[in-house]
Design a protein around this motif. Structure first.
Motif, short mmCIF file in Angstrom:
data_model
loop_
_atom_site.label_atom_id
_atom_site.label_comp_id
_atom_site.label_asym_id
_atom_site.label_seq_id
_atom_site.Cartn_x
_atom_site.Cartn_y
_atom_site.Cartn_z
N ARG A 1 0.64 -1.27 0.25
CA ARG A 1 -0.09 -0.02 0.07
C ARG A 1 0.92 1.41 0.08
N ASN A 2 1.92 1.23 0.73
CA ASN A 2 2.85 2.45 0.80
C ASN A 2 3.40 2.60 -0.68
N GLU A 3 3.76 1.53 -1.38
CA GLU A 3 4.35 1.73 -2.80
C GLU A 3 3.29 2.23 -3.57
N ALA B 1 -2.28 1.74 -12.45
CA ALA B 1 -1.60 1.56 -11.30
C ALA B 1 -2.42 0.99 -10.10
N GLY B 2 -3.70 1.28 -9.81
CA GLY B 2 -4.76 0.79 -8.83
C GLY B 2 -5.05 -0.54 -9.00
N ILE B 3 -5.36 -0.99 -10.48
CA ILE B 3 -5.56 -2.14 -10.92
C ILE B 3 -4.43 -3.20 -10.23
N THR B 4 -3.16 -2.76 -11.02
CA THR B 4 -2.09 -3.73 -10.60
C THR B 4 -1.92 -3.77 -9.10
N SER B 5 -1.83 -2.61 -8.48
CA SER B 5 -1.98 -2.72 -6.96
C SER B 5 -2.96 -3.62 -6.51
N GLY C 1 -4.04 -6.27 -7.73
CA GLY C 1 -3.55 -7.58 -7.99
C GLY C 1 -2.31 -7.87 -6.88
N ASP C 2 -1.63 -7.15 -6.91
CA ASP C 2 -0.39 -7.26 -5.95
C ASP C 2 -1.02 -7.63 -4.41
N LEU D 1 -3.12 -14.22 -1.03
CA LEU D 1 -2.81 -15.68 -1.44
C LEU D 1 -1.59 -16.40 -0.91
N ASN D 2 -0.79 -15.82 -0.88
CA ASN D 2 0.56 -16.02 -0.31
C ASN D 2 0.48 -16.47 1.19
N ALA D 3 -0.27 -15.32 1.84
CA ALA D 3 -0.66 -15.56 3.31
C ALA D 3 -1.44 -16.78 3.67
N CYS D 4 -2.28 -16.81 2.92
CA CYS D 4 -3.32 -18.30 2.92
C CYS D 4 -2.58 -19.37 2.81
#
Length: 149
Positions: A51-53, A104-108, A110-111, A117-120
């Motif tokens: 989010r900061n990025e 950029a919001g769309i890619t964010s 996705g990030d 997903l990685n946390a899950c």
């Protein structure tokens, strides 16, 4: 009378097994809770980083600190034009800052979805690891444990 003695001995053995496995089970449960808490903290930090990025990039877009362009196709230049001599530079079209921020919001998003997903996956692996360790311990002492997912 003999069967009562056998039942009592069986109950004593089960009680002894329960006494020996209860601390191990509680330790495993505590370790799992600590492992999941650590993974949750790492997940929160990663979400905050993404989010900061995003916020920094959107700020740069809004202030003109960065410009976003895309390849563009232009109509061919007339051969008699003297400026057309030499190698033509790649044609680029600059995006409007508001549109670039939307992309950029769309890619964010996705990030952020990838981080979630990685946390899950990390939480699943943590539970599986702890459950396998508890099952191995229970196998060593002759107790049947829970099934691994």
């Amino acid at each position: 009378m003999m069967w009562v003695l056998a039942v009592l001995l069986g109950l004593a053995a089960l009680l002894q097994l329960a006494v020996h496995t209860a601390p191990d089970t509680l330790d495993a449960e505590r370790a799992l809770a600590e492992g999941l808490a650590a993974r949750d903290l790492a997940h929160k930090k990663e979400i905050e980083r993404v989010r900061n990025e995003r916020d920094h990039f959107e700020h740069l877009l809004a202030t003109g600190g960065v410009r976003v362009s895309v390849p563009a196709t232009c109509r061919p230049v007339v051969a008699s034009d003297p400026a057309a001599a030499g190698e033509p530079a790649e044609a680029r079209a600059e995006l409007d800052p508001a549109f670039a921020a939307a992309v950029a919001g769309i890619t964010s998003d996705g990030d952020l979805a990838i981080v979630d997903l990685n946390a899950c996956i990390d939480r699943y692996n943590e539970v599986r690891f702890r459950l396998n360790a508890l099952n191995a311990l229970n196998t060593l002492i002759g107790n049947t444990g829970a099934q691994t997912p």
